[in-house]
Design a protein around this motif. Structure first.
Motif, short mmCIF file in Angstrom:
data_model
loop_
_atom_site.label_atom_id
_atom_site.label_comp_id
_atom_site.label_asym_id
_atom_site.label_seq_id
_atom_site.Cartn_x
_atom_site.Cartn_y
_atom_site.Cartn_z
N LEU A 145 35.39 29.07 39.14
CA LEU A 145 35.59 30.45 39.57
C LEU A 145 34.68 30.69 40.77
O LEU A 145 33.46 30.68 40.64
CB LEU A 145 35.27 31.43 38.46
CG LEU A 145 35.30 32.91 38.89
CD1 LEU A 145 36.68 33.31 39.38
CD2 LEU A 145 34.84 33.81 37.77
N THR A 146 35.26 30.89 41.91
CA THR A 146 34.49 31.19 43.12
C THR A 146 34.75 32.65 43.48
O THR A 146 35.84 32.98 43.97
CB THR A 146 34.90 30.25 44.27
OG1 THR A 146 36.33 30.19 44.36
CG2 THR A 146 34.36 28.84 44.01
N PRO A 147 33.79 33.55 43.21
CA PRO A 147 34.05 34.99 43.34
C PRO A 147 34.53 35.42 44.72
O PRO A 147 35.25 36.42 44.83
CB PRO A 147 32.68 35.60 43.00
CG PRO A 147 32.06 34.62 42.06
CD PRO A 147 32.48 33.28 42.59
N GLN A 148 34.15 34.70 45.78
CA GLN A 148 34.62 35.09 47.11
C GLN A 148 36.12 34.87 47.28
O GLN A 148 36.73 35.41 48.20
CB GLN A 148 33.84 34.33 48.18
CG GLN A 148 32.37 34.72 48.27
CD GLN A 148 31.60 33.86 49.25
OE1 GLN A 148 32.17 33.10 50.02
NE2 GLN A 148 30.27 33.98 49.24
N SER A 149 36.71 34.08 46.38
CA SER A 149 38.15 33.81 46.43
C SER A 149 38.91 34.56 45.34
O SER A 149 40.03 34.19 44.99
CB SER A 149 38.40 32.30 46.29
OG SER A 149 37.73 31.57 47.29
N VAL A 150 38.30 35.60 44.80
CA VAL A 150 38.88 36.29 43.65
C VAL A 150 40.29 36.80 43.94
O VAL A 150 41.14 36.84 43.06
CB VAL A 150 37.95 37.43 43.19
CG1 VAL A 150 37.82 38.51 44.26
CG2 VAL A 150 38.43 38.04 41.88
N ASN A 151 40.56 37.18 45.19
CA ASN A 151 41.88 37.73 45.52
C ASN A 151 42.97 36.66 45.49
O ASN A 151 44.14 36.97 45.24
CB ASN A 151 41.85 38.41 46.88
CG ASN A 151 41.06 39.71 46.86
OD1 ASN A 151 40.96 40.36 45.83
ND2 ASN A 151 40.47 40.07 48.00
N THR A 152 42.60 35.41 45.75
CA THR A 152 43.60 34.34 45.70
C THR A 152 43.64 33.65 44.34
O THR A 152 44.62 33.00 44.01
CB THR A 152 43.34 33.29 46.80
OG1 THR A 152 42.01 32.76 46.63
CG2 THR A 152 43.46 33.91 48.18
N LEU A 153 42.58 33.81 43.56
CA LEU A 153 42.54 33.20 42.23
C LEU A 153 43.21 34.07 41.18
O LEU A 153 43.41 33.64 40.04
CB LEU A 153 41.09 32.92 41.82
CG LEU A 153 40.33 31.86 42.62
CD1 LEU A 153 38.89 31.78 42.15
CD2 LEU A 153 41.02 30.51 42.52
N GLY A 154 43.51 35.32 41.53
CA GLY A 154 44.15 36.21 40.58
C GLY A 154 43.20 36.89 39.63
O GLY A 154 43.57 37.27 38.51
N GLY A 155 41.95 37.05 40.04
CA GLY A 155 40.96 37.72 39.20
C GLY A 155 39.88 36.77 38.72
O GLY A 155 39.83 35.59 39.10
N TYR A 156 39.01 37.31 37.87
CA TYR A 156 37.85 36.55 37.39
C TYR A 156 38.25 35.76 36.13
O TYR A 156 37.73 36.02 35.03
CB TYR A 156 36.69 37.49 37.12
CG TYR A 156 36.20 38.20 38.37
CD1 TYR A 156 35.29 37.60 39.22
CD2 TYR A 156 36.66 39.47 38.69
CE1 TYR A 156 34.84 38.24 40.37
CE2 TYR A 156 36.23 40.13 39.84
CZ TYR A 156 35.33 39.50 40.68
OH TYR A 156 34.89 40.14 41.82
N THR A 157 39.14 34.81 36.31
CA THR A 157 39.70 34.07 35.18
C THR A 157 39.10 32.67 35.08
O THR A 157 38.60 32.12 36.06
CB THR A 157 41.22 33.96 35.32
OG1 THR A 157 41.53 33.31 36.56
CG2 THR A 157 41.87 35.34 35.30
N VAL A 158 39.18 32.09 33.89
CA VAL A 158 38.73 30.72 33.67
C VAL A 158 39.54 29.79 34.56
O VAL A 158 40.76 29.92 34.69
CB VAL A 158 38.90 30.34 32.18
CG1 VAL A 158 38.54 28.87 31.98
CG2 VAL A 158 38.03 31.23 31.30
N GLN A 159 38.86 28.82 35.15
CA GLN A 159 39.49 27.87 36.08
C GLN A 159 39.47 26.46 35.49
O GLN A 159 38.51 26.06 34.85
CB GLN A 159 38.74 27.87 37.42
CG GLN A 159 38.69 29.22 38.10
CD GLN A 159 40.05 29.71 38.53
OE1 GLN A 159 40.79 29.01 39.22
NE2 GLN A 159 40.40 30.92 38.12
#
Length: 273
Positions: A145-159
């Motif tokens: 989880l890279t917080p700076q990419s939260v918009n492309t990761l779909g939120g603060y989800t487990v990766q």
């Protein structure tokens, strides 16, 4: 490496050498008093871009600027004598390419005295990490989880669950091969975190990952319970400062309104004794 055994802060190579040994201890800090509190206990202290959310009330880390990181880096540096300081590179300060990353990393280290920078990203950041390391900038990587990419990761989800695990392992191997001296694993399933820890020759620093990582880091305000309305699953509360702080403020307000504060012991006589 105990706090009592060393007289100077460790270097990135010292942190790297802790791989597989006594677990590495780290916390975030943003102010001088907090840095002073954790200095003797931590191997490294991270000036995280989480400062944007923790201290500035921003909805994410995306609004954090270089100026903010320098300001808080200077504050933390004043409170450290034993722990190494690592500072986050904020969003937009390194993604454009290696040259941009070097300019901004050099600026952060020159202005704050940080021992290393941390940046987010895996394989895509390999060239940038290698460029920085070759020019004297120690780099701590950050995957999962890279917080700076939260918009492309779909939120603060487990990766990294399921088939995505192979790509995350490749990310960790890529940053290690590029020259990072350690890698943060955030919100990664335990089994995958253990696999990565066994596969890379550099320390893994877990946050919501696994006790099998080579070290652990938490946001200090989370760990101390300064937030009363939010607690992430991976956070263990070691205090409830938010609750006790709110109670203390309420007691102070009551004392002021009822005239109990200030008392005679808090004011000065007309004549010196």
């Amino acid at each position: 490496m105990s706090a009592t055994a060393r007289k100077t802060a460790p270097l990135p190579d010292d942190i790297r050498a802790m791989k597989g040994g006594t677990p590495i201890v780290s916390l975030t800090a943003y102010t001088t008093p907090m840095a002073q509190m954790m200095d003797a206990q931590c191997d490294f202290v991270l000036v995280g871009d989480s400062v944007g959310m923790v201290l500035h009330g921003l909805p994410s880390t995306l609004g954090v600027t270089m100026e903010m990181m320098v300001l808080h880096g200077l504050a933390v540096a004043r409170g450290l004598t034993s722990a190494m300081m690592v500072i986050d590179m904020p969003f937009g300060s390194y993604e454009e390419g290696p040259a941009q990353a070097f300019r901004n990393a050099a600026h952060l280290m020159r202005e704050t005295g940080a021992g290393a920078v941390k940046l987010e990203g895996g394989m895509a950041m390999g060239e940038t990490i290698a460029f920085l390391v070759a020019r004297g900038i120690p780099v701590m990587a950050h995957v999962g989880l890279t917080p700076q990419s939260v918009n492309t990761l779909g939120g603060y989800t487990v990766q990294g669950r399921g088939e995505a695990g192979a790509a995350l392992l490749a990310d960790a191997q890529a940053v290690s091969e590029a020259g990072a001296f350690a890698v943060v694993l955030e919100k990664v399933p335990q089994g995958l975190a253990d696999e990565i820890t066994g596969a890379v020759p550099i320390p893994t620093i877990g946050i919501g990952a696994s006790p099998g990582c080579d070290g652990q880091i938490l946001v200090v305000d989370d760990m101390l319970g300064l937030f009363t309305a939010f607690k992430a699953k991976f956070v263990k509360r070691y205090a409830e400062f938010g609750v006790t702080g709110e109670a203390a403020i309420a007691a102070y307000a009551e004392d002021v309104r009822t005239g109990r504060f200030p008392g005679s012991e808090h004011v000065f006589a007309d004549q010196a004794p």
